[in-house]
Design a protein around this motif. Structure first.
Motif, short mmCIF file in Angstrom:
data_model
loop_
_atom_site.label_atom_id
_atom_site.label_comp_id
_atom_site.label_asym_id
_atom_site.label_seq_id
_atom_site.Cartn_x
_atom_site.Cartn_y
_atom_site.Cartn_z
N GLY A 43 0.82 -1.22 0.00
CA GLY A 43 0.00 0.00 0.00
C GLY A 43 0.85 1.26 0.00
O GLY A 43 0.35 2.36 0.25
N ASP A 44 2.15 1.13 -0.29
CA ASP A 44 3.05 2.28 -0.09
C ASP A 44 2.78 3.45 -1.04
O ASP A 44 2.93 4.60 -0.63
CB ASP A 44 4.51 1.83 -0.19
CG ASP A 44 4.97 1.10 1.07
OD1 ASP A 44 4.26 1.18 2.10
OD2 ASP A 44 6.04 0.46 1.05
N VAL A 45 2.40 3.18 -2.29
CA VAL A 45 2.14 4.31 -3.19
C VAL A 45 1.02 5.18 -2.61
O VAL A 45 1.15 6.41 -2.53
CB VAL A 45 1.77 3.82 -4.62
CG1 VAL A 45 1.25 4.97 -5.47
CG2 VAL A 45 2.98 3.16 -5.29
N GLU A 46 -0.03 4.54 -2.17
CA GLU A 46 -1.16 5.31 -1.63
C GLU A 46 -0.77 5.99 -0.30
O GLU A 46 -1.16 7.12 -0.03
CB GLU A 46 -2.39 4.42 -1.43
CG GLU A 46 -3.59 5.23 -0.98
CD GLU A 46 -4.92 4.51 -1.13
OE1 GLU A 46 -4.92 3.32 -1.54
OE2 GLU A 46 -5.95 5.13 -0.83
N ARG A 47 0.02 5.27 0.52
CA ARG A 47 0.44 5.88 1.79
C ARG A 47 1.27 7.13 1.55
O ARG A 47 1.14 8.11 2.25
CB ARG A 47 1.26 4.88 2.62
CG ARG A 47 0.42 4.06 3.57
CD ARG A 47 1.28 3.24 4.52
NE ARG A 47 1.86 2.09 3.86
CZ ARG A 47 1.22 0.93 3.65
NH1 ARG A 47 -0.02 0.78 4.08
NH2 ARG A 47 1.80 -0.06 3.04
N ILE A 48 2.12 7.12 0.53
CA ILE A 48 3.02 8.26 0.28
C ILE A 48 2.28 9.40 -0.42
O ILE A 48 2.44 10.56 -0.06
CB ILE A 48 4.24 7.81 -0.57
CG1 ILE A 48 5.08 6.80 0.22
CG2 ILE A 48 5.09 9.01 -0.97
CD1 ILE A 48 6.09 6.04 -0.62
N THR A 49 1.47 9.05 -1.43
CA THR A 49 0.89 10.12 -2.28
C THR A 49 -0.55 10.44 -1.92
O THR A 49 -1.09 11.46 -2.36
CB THR A 49 0.91 9.70 -3.77
OG1 THR A 49 0.04 8.56 -3.92
CG2 THR A 49 2.31 9.35 -4.24
N GLY A 50 -1.21 9.53 -1.19
CA GLY A 50 -2.62 9.74 -0.87
C GLY A 50 -3.54 9.28 -1.99
O GLY A 50 -4.76 9.40 -1.91
N ILE A 51 -2.95 8.76 -3.07
CA ILE A 51 -3.74 8.33 -4.24
C ILE A 51 -3.39 6.88 -4.56
O ILE A 51 -2.20 6.53 -4.61
CB ILE A 51 -3.42 9.22 -5.47
CG1 ILE A 51 -3.76 10.68 -5.16
CG2 ILE A 51 -4.15 8.75 -6.71
CD1 ILE A 51 -3.21 11.67 -6.16
N PRO A 52 -4.39 6.02 -4.77
CA PRO A 52 -4.06 4.62 -5.09
C PRO A 52 -3.30 4.51 -6.41
O PRO A 52 -3.51 5.31 -7.32
CB PRO A 52 -5.43 3.94 -5.20
CG PRO A 52 -6.45 4.95 -4.85
CD PRO A 52 -5.82 6.29 -4.77
N PRO A 53 -2.44 3.52 -6.52
CA PRO A 53 -1.69 3.35 -7.78
C PRO A 53 -2.60 2.90 -8.91
O PRO A 53 -3.64 2.27 -8.67
CB PRO A 53 -0.68 2.25 -7.43
CG PRO A 53 -1.30 1.48 -6.31
CD PRO A 53 -2.13 2.46 -5.53
N VAL A 54 -2.19 3.22 -10.13
CA VAL A 54 -3.00 2.85 -11.30
C VAL A 54 -2.77 1.36 -11.61
O VAL A 54 -1.67 0.83 -11.42
CB VAL A 54 -2.64 3.77 -12.49
CG1 VAL A 54 -1.21 3.53 -12.98
CG2 VAL A 54 -3.61 3.60 -13.65
N GLY A 55 -3.82 0.71 -12.09
CA GLY A 55 -3.71 -0.69 -12.50
C GLY A 55 -3.18 -0.78 -13.93
O GLY A 55 -3.22 0.21 -14.68
N LEU A 56 -2.74 -1.98 -14.33
CA LEU A 56 -2.11 -2.13 -15.64
C LEU A 56 -3.04 -1.74 -16.79
O LEU A 56 -2.65 -1.02 -17.70
CB LEU A 56 -1.63 -3.58 -15.81
CG LEU A 56 -0.98 -3.88 -17.17
CD1 LEU A 56 0.30 -3.07 -17.36
CD2 LEU A 56 -0.70 -5.38 -17.30
N GLU A 57 -4.29 -2.22 -16.72
CA GLU A 57 -5.19 -1.95 -17.85
C GLU A 57 -5.47 -0.45 -17.98
O GLU A 57 -5.42 0.11 -19.08
CB GLU A 57 -6.50 -2.75 -17.71
CG GLU A 57 -7.37 -2.61 -18.92
CD GLU A 57 -8.25 -3.83 -19.18
OE1 GLU A 57 -8.16 -4.84 -18.44
OE2 GLU A 57 -9.05 -3.77 -20.13
N ASP A 58 -5.74 0.21 -16.87
CA ASP A 58 -5.99 1.66 -16.91
C ASP A 58 -4.76 2.39 -17.41
O ASP A 58 -4.85 3.33 -18.20
CB ASP A 58 -6.30 2.19 -15.50
CG ASP A 58 -7.75 1.95 -15.14
OD1 ASP A 58 -8.51 1.53 -16.03
OD2 ASP A 58 -8.09 2.16 -13.96
#
Ligand SMILES: NC(=O)c1ccc[n+]([C@@H]2O[C@H](COP(=O)([O-])OP(=O)(O)OC[C@H]3O[C@@H](n4cnc5c(N)ncnc54)[C@H](OP(=O)(O)O)[C@@H]3O)[C@@H](O)[C@H]2O)c1
Length: 282
Positions: free
Chosen positions: A262-277
């Motif tokens: 969950g580190d991307v969201e913890r650092i930026t406040g925004i969930p990471p993008v998935g591969l398809e998106d």
């Protein structure tokens, strides 16, 4: 009047990740300078001084880093001398009085990691720790960005990954994390982050996504180790490079790139993008 010294130095800004971070730092108003082997290739960014320095050149690098508090160190291109060059650059940073290094490492970096290049990153992490300055390590999973390049001209994604899963991360999410950290590095001192996407996918699933997004059929072929070595040795590259390519897949088979953090969201406040998106909107 003495010129104000930049707080942050960014390397690798002629490349994709360092360039993205440098642009984000301009937007965030962070005082930065860029270091590069070939400064002519650097993006032109307002109010951003540039310095020539290669990781292997301790003297120039130390001069280029003087006055810098925090160094964003993008890992060098893969080679048999990367470990030594990165140690030299860390020495230059220490000599210049840099206080904090934010280094782009790799998920699961360890001396005995299955992915051979993750062992280089473990070496650099260990060296930075041994030199006594503050650090933050960004252990990136494989970039989503590179996955389409794994597909052969015949539409086959081949490698000995078995049914192992991969939590690939978008390079843009890594850049956002790095930029956020560089705006307040002291809040991330000693942190070791694992930067992944939001889900771990098998290569069957990845092939399905590449097919849906790209419009032409991509299939996955689970090679044996022997087939993997042979199909890659045709290109006439060094053994270390073949080992790196093949071990990307065997590390996935061994589950070493499957953790969803969950580190991307913890650092930026925004969930990471998935591969398809990511592939649809890049
Ligand atoms: N997680 C992944 O999937 C993944 C995939 C590919 C690479 N990587 C690693 O992540 C790093 C950044 O990725 P990227 O996509 O931004 O790569 P990139 O676009 O190839 O950029 C690499 C940058 O590093 C600089 N560089 C390379 N070797 C150097 C050295 N010895 N001394 C000084 N600068 C050096 C390059 O400068 P020049 O313009 O002078 O060449 C360039 O600015 C790569 O360098 C590689 O270590 C990770």
């Amino acid at each position: 009047m003495a010129q104000e010294q930049p707080d942050v130095a960014v390397t690798g800004a002629t490349g994709a990740l360092g360039g993205a971070v440098a642009r984000l730092l301009v937007g965030a108003g962070v005082n930065q300078r860029l270091l590069a082997r070939h400064t002519a290739r650097l993006p032109e960014l307002p109010g951003t001084p540039v310095y020539a320095a290669a990781y292997s050149d301790r003297e120039h690098a130390a001069r280029a880093l003087r006055g810098v508090k925090t160094l964003f160190m993008v890992s060098a291109a893969e080679s048999t001398y990367r470990r030594q060059d990165q140690r030299t650059f860390v020495d230059a940073a220490v000599e210049a009085g840099v206080q904090h290094i934010v280094y782009t490492s790799f998920m699961g970096a360890a001396p005995d990691a299955v992915f051979t290049l993750a062992r280089d990153h473990a070496d650099t992490e260990e060296y930075i720790r041994s030199r006594g300055l503050a650090f933050t390590f960004l252990r990136d999973c494989l970039y989503q960005d590179v996955l389409p390049t794994f597909v052969g001209r015949d539409g086959v994604l081949r490698g000995p990954a078995g049914d192992g899963r991969l939590a690939a991360v978008a390079r843009a999410d890594v850049a956002r994390c790095a930029a956020r950290i560089l705006t307040a590095p002291q809040e991330h001192t000693g942190a070791v982050y694992t930067l992944t996407g939001p889900q771990a996918l098998s290569f069957e699933e990845i092939a399905g996504i590449l097919t849906r997004v790209g419009g032409s059929k991509v299939s996955y072929r689970n090679e044996t180790l022997e087939e993997a070595r042979e199909s890659r040795s045709l290109s006439g590259v060094g053994q270390w490079q073949i080992d790196a390519w093949v071990s990307t897949y065997t590390a996935i088979a061994a589950g070493q790139m499957a953790e969803v953090s969950g580190d991307v969201e913890r650092i930026t406040g925004i969930p990471p993008v998935g591969l398809e998106d990511y592939l649809r909107h890049r």
